[in-house]
Design an enzyme around this catalytic site. Structure first.
Site, PDB file in Angstrom:
ATOM      1  N   CYS A   1       0.984  -0.792   0.062  1.00 14.84           N
ATOM      2  CA  CYS A   1       0.166  -0.420  -0.057  1.00 14.84           C
ATOM      3  C   CYS A   1       0.412   1.424  -0.080  1.00 14.84           C
ATOM      4  O   CYS A   1       1.386   1.484  -0.537  1.00 14.84           O
ATOM      5  CB  CYS A   1      -1.101  -0.149   1.551  1.00 14.84           C
TER       6      CYS A   1
ATOM      7  N   HIS B   1      -3.617  -5.722  -0.427  1.00 17.52           N
ATOM      8  CA  HIS B   1      -3.567  -6.192   1.518  1.00 17.52           C
ATOM      9  C   HIS B   1      -3.661  -7.125   0.759  1.00 17.52           C
ATOM     10  O   HIS B   1      -4.707  -7.855   0.824  1.00 17.52           O
ATOM     11  CB  HIS B   1      -4.983  -5.584   1.940  1.00 17.52           C
TER      12      HIS B   1
ATOM     13  N   GLU C   1      -2.691  -8.975   3.201  1.00 18.49           N
ATOM     14  CA  GLU C   1      -2.872 -10.139   4.037  1.00 18.49           C
ATOM     15  C   GLU C   1      -4.211  -9.799   4.903  1.00 18.49           C
ATOM     16  O   GLU C   1      -4.986 -10.249   5.580  1.00 18.49           O
ATOM     17  CB  GLU C   1      -2.438  -9.474   5.752  1.00 18.49           C
TER      18      GLU C   1
END
Length: 350
Positions: A238, A323, A325
């Protein structure tokens, strides 16, 4: 007890709703299309300085699970939604009580559909939440957003044969948890740590985290990343993607209303593989400025062509705008963390 609250946008438009507020709150008004994971969204440090409009109609359905948050407090300035479902179950605290404990306004019964359409048409803008429906002037966001969310001193999490130097620009906790689960020792460095100190830590790889605000004001951070290129494998996420670009000489730009949600479509350029990704960003790398930087586009947004990831042609450095995750969101891109571990193992073997 709920009372009448007003959101005033910087263009003068007024949006009434209901809720409770201790003090007026200002921020950049943005929206997310994610249908779940609202506690993770509200505690994501990348939302520091922002007022979040939830597009999904009912929010608060399952309360707040405090064991799986993305930050150590609520970083969003406020939350707006169509309706609030106060369901509270077992160890899950209600959303309204939790937001009140964090001193953040929670506004419901607001016409989020029309508000989101306005943002999509006019772009994100500053707003103020108050009991009064007017404010002639709203300040812009400060340049200290990253400093507010970064750790203030070095922290260590997990154990393992591999050590990751995590540059904390406002990292989501699930990134830390994800690297620890993969058998890594994570050293979390403050955002303004010098490159020499990071490299002297004995880390096997460097992870540039997500974070809030405009990357163009982070010249020091970008400069230190430039000094670390080629020394260790690098992965940016990001804001880390944008800072890697700026470290190599590229520029970034502000998108009209950004990408926020858990269903953003991305393509991996080398393979044509499609991914559904979790995203939260207002700024993006300007693809027209990559010439002469040794960077190439590794991922691209299937909706608007935004640069969604970069790869360095000479050094072991990869970054993604989305992202891996998730939290909330799909786990299509989790292999990027797996590959980072493989890259660190290979570099350590050499």
């Amino acid at each position: 007890m709920k009372k009448r609250i007003y959101l005033t946008l910087s263009d003068g438009s007024i949006w009434p709703g209901n809720g409770d507020i201790e003090a007026p709150m200002e921020g950049e008004v943005v929206f997310t299309t994610a249908s779940c994971g609202y506690p993770q969204t509200l505690t994501d440090p990348s939302y520091n300085g922002q007022i979040i409009v939830f597009a999904f109609p009912p929010i608060g359905i399952y309360g707040v699970d405090k064991e799986n948050l993305e930050g150590r407090r609520v970083w969003a300035r406020a939350a707006l939604m169509t309706c609030l479902d106060e369901t509270e179950e077992g160890r899950f605290e209600s959303l309204s009580c939790w937001m009140a404990d964090n001193g953040r306004p929670l506004v419901s019964d607001i016409d989020t559909r029309q508000l989101i359409l306005k943002i999509r048409e006019c772009g994100s803008m500053m707003g103020r939440i108050d009991v009064e429906p007017h404010l002639p002037e709203i300040k812009e966001l400060p340049h200290t957003l990253v400093a507010e969310v970064s750790c203030s001193e070095r922290e260590i999490c997990g154990e393992g044969e591999l050590t990751v130097a995590l540059m904390d620009y406002g990292v989501k906790e699930n990134i830390v948890r994800g690297m620890v689960r993969r058998g890594c020792r994570v050293i979390r460095f403050p955002h303004n740590t010098a490159a020499a100190e990071v490299l002297a830590s004995g880390a096997d790889g460097i992870l540039l985290s997500n974070g809030p605000g405009d990357p163009a004001v982070l010249d020091f951070e970008a400069g230190e990343i430039a000094k670390m290129l080629g020394a260790k494998p690098i992965l940016g996420v990001c804001l880390g993607n944008q800072l890697l670009a700026r470290a190599c000489g590229a520029k970034t730009k502000k998108l009209p209303f950004g990408h926020r949600g858990a269903n953003q479509p991305v393509v991996e350029c080398a393979t044509g593989r499609g991914l559904l990704t979790s995203q939260n960003h207002q700024y993006a790398v300007d693809g027209d400025t990559l010439a002469g930087t040794d960077l190439e586009v590794a991922y691209s947004h299937l909706g608007d062509g935004t640069v969604e990831g970069l790869r360095h042609r000479r050094f072991d450095a990869l970054s993604v705008q989305f992202h891996p995750e998730a939290s909330p969101g799909p786990e299509d891109a989790s292999y990027i963390f797996d590959n980072f571990v493989i890259r660190m193992q290979a570099a350590k073997g050499r």
